[in-house]
Design an enzyme around this catalytic site. Structure first.
Site: not given
Length: 294
Positions: A175, A212
């Site tokens: 992420e 993400k």
């Protein structure tokens, strides 16, 4: 790796619920839920309240197969729901794939980014996670400017630790969040995409990861990236957008699915009746689900 879970995460319709608020973000999450800071006198009491909130969400009839996975804080993984470990409850009772947040927060900003702090005892944490039937992990760092040096470093760190996680038999969610408020967000995302592609090219053929990412300024920016054989799924964070804003932006990016935290719990309150709580959950989940399959 659980192959049934891998197939569901790769091909299933739905989204990921981010239930991984940690010590730093828990007070704000509880306040949004209607529980003020004076309601607890220790971290343990705060975590008890967080677990009660998460348990209420997970046990709601609306928390169903529209949700592919859920990201947990380690404290939540270590607890139980209805006499089962949280991860086992999610998969066995709800068909929801459990992930674990493994990062320990962010370093101070340098070169326009915040790298992750060191993750001590990661190998032991991964072994514990596997013992509790966790499928994958998640770790967050943040990009605050279109600085090529900083973005290259943030991607390098994410992939370096991601490889260690994949080698341990779990699927890492990388992420590298791009701050949605920065003026050069689109430029930062272009640099990020290039660096991710370069790292993917160097991965062993059998390594599986997820990403993400912030919902891109340019719709469809990550469409080609989704086709890379290393990528199980690309999911989107809400990043401070309201649920309505995030859903509308998500719909412009077919194939990108939600992994929302604050946007998922928006409107939930500790004082709601079970009927009102479940209705709010259902409305929220349905709207995010529809945006994720658009």
């Amino acid at each position: 790796m659980n192959q049934k879970q891998l197939e569901r995460m790769s091909d299933g319709k739905g989204f990921i619920a981010a239930l991984d608020q940690s010590g730093g973000s828990s007070p704000k999450a509880l306040q949004r839920y209607g529980i003020e800071p004076g309601a607890w006198s220790s971290d343990e009491e705060m975590y008890d309240l967080m677990h009660e909130m998460r348990t209420r969400m997970m046990k709601s009839p609306s928390f169903d197969n529209r949700i592919l996975g859920a990201i947990l804080f380690e404290n939540t993984m270590d607890r139980q729901v209805d006499g089962k470990g949280t991860a086992d409850f999610l998969w066995e009772e709800k068909g929801v794939i459990p992930f674990l947040k493994v990062d320990k927060g962010l370093e101070p900003e340098k070169d326009g980014v915040q790298l992750m702090k060191p993750i001590p005892n990661l190998a032991q944490t991964l072994e514990k996670a596997k013992g509790k039937h966790i499928f994958g992990t998640k770790m967050r760092s943040v990009i605050h400017a279109a600085n090529p040096k900083g973005i290259e470093e943030i991607v390098r760190q994410q992939f370096e630790i991601g490889k260690q996680i994949a080698d341990a038999g779990l699927v890492p969610i990388l992420e590298p969040e791009v701050d949605i408020t920065i003026a050069d967000k689109a430029e930062a995302e272009d640099i990020l995409l290039k660096d991710i592609q370069e790292e993917l090219a160097g991965l062993p053929a059998d390594t599986k990861i997820m990403l993400k990412l912030s919902i891109p300024t340019k719709p469809g920016l990550y469409t080609e990236l989704m086709k890379d054989p290393h990528i199980v799924r690309i999911v989107a964070l809400s990043g401070g957008y309201s649920r309505k804003e995030a859903n509308e932006l998500l719909k412009k990016n077919p194939g990108l699915i939600a992994s929302f935290s604050r946007a998922l719990s928006e409107g939930l309150n500790a004082n709601q009746t079970e009927e009102a709580f479940d209705k709010m959950m259902d409305d929220s989940i349905q709207s995010i689900y529809e945006a994720s399959i658009a």
